[in-house]
Design an enzyme around this catalytic site. Structure first.
Site, PDB file in Angstrom:
ATOM      1  NE  ARG A  61      -3.885  -2.181   0.172  1.00  0.00           N
ATOM      2  CZ  ARG A  61      -4.880  -2.590   0.858  1.00  0.00           C
ATOM      3  NH1 ARG A  61      -5.089  -1.483   1.610  1.00  0.00           N
ATOM      4  NH2 ARG A  61      -5.667  -3.399   0.661  1.00  0.00           N
ATOM      5  CG  ASP A 162     -14.238   6.207   7.116  1.00  0.00           C
ATOM      6  OD1 ASP A 162     -14.981   5.186   7.464  1.00  0.00           O
ATOM      7  OD2 ASP A 162     -13.106   5.852   6.754  1.00  0.00           O
TER       8      ASP A 162
END
Length: 296
Positions: A61, A162
């Site tokens: 990632r 979020d």
């Protein structure tokens, strides 16, 4: 929602790794010390406990971020981050290490319980979805309110938050692959979605009246203050607490309690158990909690 830390979707692609015999060669350098620093930083920033076996995921990632900056060593990338505590790269760092696994009406048993609860609510309904991911959960809540409250749903408010700003951008767009939407009841699809045509073929968009019920905001549950205001009829905190340690879980639950109406409901994920973490809540059943002093 929920946010999960998962293995890389493609072990040879986005991480820049390739196989040579039985060996995996990489063009970027990730040392044991680098991995430890990453684990410490994501815990400090987002409260996420990154397991030891997630090293491959971390390389995969974050490799994109190193290449974006023209770097070859994770040490250099982390040093840049730590020297600039307010840099926007921290947002990219956090987004890279969170993956969002969600679906419309996930954990279906929660939504009839929500419907029954809000049907008898006095005054406008106020709900917080605290790990909104790409929007499927808050939109499912909105659809439930529209089905249950009819005209009263116009006064309902859903706050969806979020930490992942990329996920929130997708949520605000309200556009999803049709194969994801087809899993829903046909009547719901017709009532709540618009089918894409032409260049949007294969996509479906949440109808404006559903989108209008939801306000999306970036929020880190570890932040000293939250841009949300109760009291809430329900708080959804599903499939995120399992990635925090007990100390963080306890602190978050303690902050939830004063934001809830006396008879409010707290929805947890199927693998989460708050009973042994906080004395502020008691289990009502089916991973749904109420305030310990609610009298229910």
């Amino acid at each position: 929602m929920g946010r999960i830390l998962s293995e890389p979707r493609d072990g040879s692609g986005e991480g820049g790794a390739w196989a040579t015999g039985n060996q995996i060669e990489r063009d970027l350098i990730l040392t044991d010390a680098d991995f430890l620093r990453i684990r410490e930083l994501i815990y400090q920033r987002a409260g996420i406990v990154l397991a030891e076996h997630k090293r491959e995921m971390v390389y995969s990632r974050l490799a994109r971020r190193l290449r974006h900056h023209g770097l070859t060593r994770f040490t250099d990338y982390l040093t840049r981050l730590e020297r600039q505590p307010d840099a926007r790269e921290w947002e990219a760092f956090t987004n890279a290490l969170t993956t969002n696994l969600t679906a419309f009406f996930r954990e279906t048993h929660h939504f009839p319980l929500l419907a029954e609860h809000v049907r008898h609510a006095a005054g406008p309904v106020n709900i917080w979805c605290s790990a909104a991911s790409t929007g499927e959960e808050p939109y499912s809540i909105a659809m439930t309110l529209l089905e249950t409250l009819g005209g009263r749903a116009a006064n309902a408010r859903i706050i969806a938050t979020d930490i992942d700003t990329d996920a929130l951008a997708k949520a605000q767009a309200g556009i999803y692959p049709q194969e994801q939407v087809r899993k829903l009841d046909e009547a719901r699809v017709k009532r709540f979605f618009q089918k894409g045509t032409g260049s949007h073929a294969g996509l479906a968009r949440v109808r404006p009246e559903v989108m209008a019920m939801v306000e999306f905001l970036p929020l880190n549950l570890l932040a000293p203050s939250w841009p949300v205001k109760g009291p809430f009829d329900a708080i959804f905190c599903r499939n995120i607490m399992i990635y925090f340690d007990k100390q963080t879980q306890t602190a978050i639950l303690k902050r939830f309690a004063p934001l809830m109406k006396r008879d409010g409901l707290l929805f947890a994920g199927h693998s989460e158990n708050f009973s042994y973490i906080s004395n502020a809540f008691k289990l009502r059943g089916q991973t749904v909690y109420t305030l310990a002093d609610s009298g229910r």
